[in-house]
Scaffold this motif. Structure first.
Motif, PDB file in Angstrom:
ATOM      1  N   GLU A   9       8.504   7.793  -9.367  1.00 43.23           N
ATOM      2  CA  GLU A   9       8.580   6.657  -8.462  1.00 43.23           C
ATOM      3  C   GLU A   9       9.303   7.110  -7.202  1.00 43.23           C
ATOM      4  O   GLU A   9      10.400   7.666  -7.269  1.00 43.23           O
ATOM      5  CB  GLU A   9       9.309   5.498  -9.144  1.00 43.23           C
ATOM      6  N   LEU A  10       8.673   6.879  -6.073  1.00 42.34           N
ATOM      7  CA  LEU A  10       9.224   7.278  -4.779  1.00 42.34           C
ATOM      8  C   LEU A  10       9.685   6.042  -4.017  1.00 42.34           C
ATOM      9  O   LEU A  10       9.065   4.980  -4.100  1.00 42.34           O
ATOM     10  CB  LEU A  10       8.163   8.019  -3.964  1.00 42.34           C
ATOM     11  N   LEU A  11      10.740   6.184  -3.253  1.00 44.42           N
ATOM     12  CA  LEU A  11      11.244   5.111  -2.413  1.00 44.42           C
ATOM     13  C   LEU A  11      10.526   5.173  -1.072  1.00 44.42           C
ATOM     14  O   LEU A  11      10.412   6.242  -0.465  1.00 44.42           O
ATOM     15  CB  LEU A  11      12.753   5.282  -2.210  1.00 44.42           C
ATOM     16  N   LEU A  12      10.024   4.027  -0.620  1.00 44.08           N
ATOM     17  CA  LEU A  12       9.399   3.933   0.699  1.00 44.08           C
ATOM     18  C   LEU A  12      10.474   3.542   1.706  1.00 44.08           C
ATOM     19  O   LEU A  12      11.195   2.556   1.497  1.00 44.08           O
ATOM     20  CB  LEU A  12       8.280   2.893   0.688  1.00 44.08           C
ATOM     21  N   VAL A  13      10.610   4.328   2.769  1.00 41.52           N
ATOM     22  CA  VAL A  13      11.697   4.113   3.729  1.00 41.52           C
ATOM     23  C   VAL A  13      11.199   4.168   5.171  1.00 41.52           C
ATOM     24  O   VAL A  13      10.156   4.755   5.454  1.00 41.52           O
ATOM     25  CB  VAL A  13      12.821   5.170   3.547  1.00 41.52           C
ATOM     26  N   ASP A  14      11.991   3.579   6.048  1.00 39.19           N
ATOM     27  CA  ASP A  14      11.762   3.698   7.480  1.00 39.19           C
ATOM     28  C   ASP A  14      12.081   5.143   7.855  1.00 39.19           C
ATOM     29  O   ASP A  14      13.165   5.639   7.518  1.00 39.19           O
ATOM     30  CB  ASP A  14      12.677   2.730   8.230  1.00 39.19           C
ATOM     31  N   ASP A  39      -6.775   7.706  -8.266  1.00 41.56           N
ATOM     32  CA  ASP A  39      -6.149   7.095  -9.430  1.00 41.56           C
ATOM     33  C   ASP A  39      -4.757   7.676  -9.650  1.00 41.56           C
ATOM     34  O   ASP A  39      -4.207   7.586 -10.732  1.00 41.56           O
ATOM     35  CB  ASP A  39      -7.014   7.297 -10.673  1.00 41.56           C
ATOM     36  N   VAL A  40      -4.201   8.243  -8.605  1.00 40.98           N
ATOM     37  CA  VAL A  40      -2.903   8.894  -8.702  1.00 40.98           C
ATOM     38  C   VAL A  40      -1.766   7.907  -8.427  1.00 40.98           C
ATOM     39  O   VAL A  40      -0.731   7.944  -9.078  1.00 40.98           O
ATOM     40  CB  VAL A  40      -2.831  10.084  -7.715  1.00 40.98           C
ATOM     41  N   PHE A  41      -1.958   7.004  -7.475  1.00 43.90           N
ATOM     42  CA  PHE A  41      -0.891   6.116  -7.034  1.00 43.90           C
ATOM     43  C   PHE A  41      -1.030   4.722  -7.623  1.00 43.90           C
ATOM     44  O   PHE A  41      -2.138   4.221  -7.799  1.00 43.90           O
ATOM     45  CB  PHE A  41      -0.875   6.037  -5.502  1.00 43.90           C
ATOM     46  N   GLU A  42       0.129   4.098  -7.906  1.00 48.58           N
ATOM     47  CA  GLU A  42       0.156   2.765  -8.491  1.00 48.58           C
ATOM     48  C   GLU A  42       1.306   1.957  -7.912  1.00 48.58           C
ATOM     49  O   GLU A  42       2.282   2.520  -7.430  1.00 48.58           O
ATOM     50  CB  GLU A  42       0.366   2.846 -10.009  1.00 48.58           C
ATOM     51  N   LYS A  43       1.181   0.624  -8.044  1.00 43.24           N
ATOM     52  CA  LYS A  43       2.301  -0.252  -7.710  1.00 43.24           C
ATOM     53  C   LYS A  43       3.380  -0.050  -8.745  1.00 43.24           C
ATOM     54  O   LYS A  43       3.127   0.386  -9.857  1.00 43.24           O
ATOM     55  CB  LYS A  43       1.863  -1.718  -7.731  1.00 43.24           C
ATOM     56  N   GLU A  44       4.577  -0.439  -8.374  1.00 47.17           N
ATOM     57  CA  GLU A  44       5.697  -0.402  -9.299  1.00 47.17           C
ATOM     58  C   GLU A  44       6.431  -1.730  -9.202  1.00 47.17           C
ATOM     59  O   GLU A  44       6.033  -2.622  -8.464  1.00 47.17           O
ATOM     60  CB  GLU A  44       6.623   0.761  -8.952  1.00 47.17           C
ATOM     61  N   GLY A 100       7.381  -7.154  -7.276  1.00 44.42           N
ATOM     62  CA  GLY A 100       5.928  -7.328  -7.282  1.00 44.42           C
ATOM     63  C   GLY A 100       5.537  -8.624  -7.980  1.00 44.42           C
ATOM     64  O   GLY A 100       6.329  -9.228  -8.706  1.00 44.42           O
ATOM     65  N   VAL A 101       4.298  -9.053  -7.795  1.00 46.10           N
ATOM     66  CA  VAL A 101       3.866 -10.363  -8.273  1.00 46.10           C
ATOM     67  C   VAL A 101       3.209 -10.353  -9.651  1.00 46.10           C
ATOM     68  O   VAL A 101       2.827 -11.402 -10.140  1.00 46.10           O
ATOM     69  CB  VAL A 101       2.908 -11.044  -7.267  1.00 46.10           C
ATOM     70  N   SER A 102       3.094  -9.238 -10.299  1.00 36.76           N
ATOM     71  CA  SER A 102       2.393  -9.209 -11.588  1.00 36.76           C
ATOM     72  C   SER A 102       3.178  -9.991 -12.647  1.00 36.76           C
ATOM     73  O   SER A 102       4.414 -10.073 -12.592  1.00 36.76           O
ATOM     74  CB  SER A 102       2.161  -7.775 -12.050  1.00 36.76           C
ATOM     75  N   PRO A 103       2.478 -10.545 -13.624  1.00 34.72           N
ATOM     76  CA  PRO A 103       3.160 -11.265 -14.709  1.00 34.72           C
ATOM     77  C   PRO A 103       4.186 -10.384 -15.433  1.00 34.72           C
ATOM     78  O   PRO A 103       5.248 -10.865 -15.827  1.00 34.72           O
ATOM     79  CB  PRO A 103       2.020 -11.668 -15.639  1.00 34.72           C
ATOM     80  N   ARG A 104       3.870  -9.118 -15.589  1.00 35.51           N
ATOM     81  CA  ARG A 104       4.813  -8.201 -16.251  1.00 35.51           C
ATOM     82  C   ARG A 104       6.120  -8.104 -15.478  1.00 35.51           C
ATOM     83  O   ARG A 104       7.200  -8.139 -16.058  1.00 35.51           O
ATOM     84  CB  ARG A 104       4.184  -6.817 -16.380  1.00 35.51           C
ATOM     85  N   TYR A 105       6.043  -8.001 -14.158  1.00 34.17           N
ATOM     86  CA  TYR A 105       7.256  -7.883 -13.346  1.00 34.17           C
ATOM     87  C   TYR A 105       8.042  -9.183 -13.344  1.00 34.17           C
ATOM     88  O   TYR A 105       9.277  -9.179 -13.349  1.00 34.17           O
ATOM     89  CB  TYR A 105       6.915  -7.438 -11.930  1.00 34.17           C
TER      90      TYR A 105
END
Length: 146
Positions: A9-14, A39-44, A100-105
């Motif tokens: 998991e990578l942090l997205l930064v300015d 198929d490499v990248f996913e939401k977290e 994130g908006v997923s039911p799991r989250y």
């Protein structure tokens, strides 16, 4: 032959300030536009995070190359929309994580409360193939007391 894969998991930064940015949806859209079959990248869990998963590899050299490739692709997609990626355990700067908006989250937020709402923690997971369920659930030796 054993195979090993890594999820990171990578942090997205300015890129100028290093402040976390909730840009995962935009980065994922850019990745999908550049490679419709990606198929490499996913939401977290948090929108300030981007996850990648390597393909299973049978040597440490090929795993290293795969991690470097995935990080470079993530950096390229993020850079095209005005942010950067950082491989950190957490943000060194103050942040209000966006879940994130997923039911799991949402379930995780209900179960773990403040830890999910206020902590922005990235992980790195290593997956190793095993020959059987029994082998995979075997006891560890040399770890801890006893």
């Amino acid at each position: 032959m054993r195979t090993v894969g890594v999820e990171e998991e990578l942090l997205l930064v300015d890129p100028e300030t290093g402040e976390p940015r909730a840009m995962s949806a935009a980065v994922l859209a850019r990745a999908a536009r550049d490679d419709a079959e990606q198929d490499v990248f996913e939401k977290e869990l948090h929108e300030q995070m981007l996850e990648f998963a390597t393909r299973p590899q049978s040597s440490m050299e090929s795993l290293h190359a795969e991690i470097v490739r995935c990080r470079a692709e993530a950096a390229g997609h993020a850079g095209e929309i005005g942010c950067a990626v950082a491989a950190l355990a957490t943000s060194p700067l103050p942040v209000s994580p966006s879940i994130g908006v997923s039911p799991r989250y949402r379930w995780m937020e209900e179960q773990y409360g403040i830890a999910i709402r206020e902590q922005l923690v990235m992980g790195c997971h290593v997956h190793v193939s095993v020959d059987s369920d029994e082998e995979g659930s075997g006891s560890w030796t040399g770890c801890g007391p006893g």
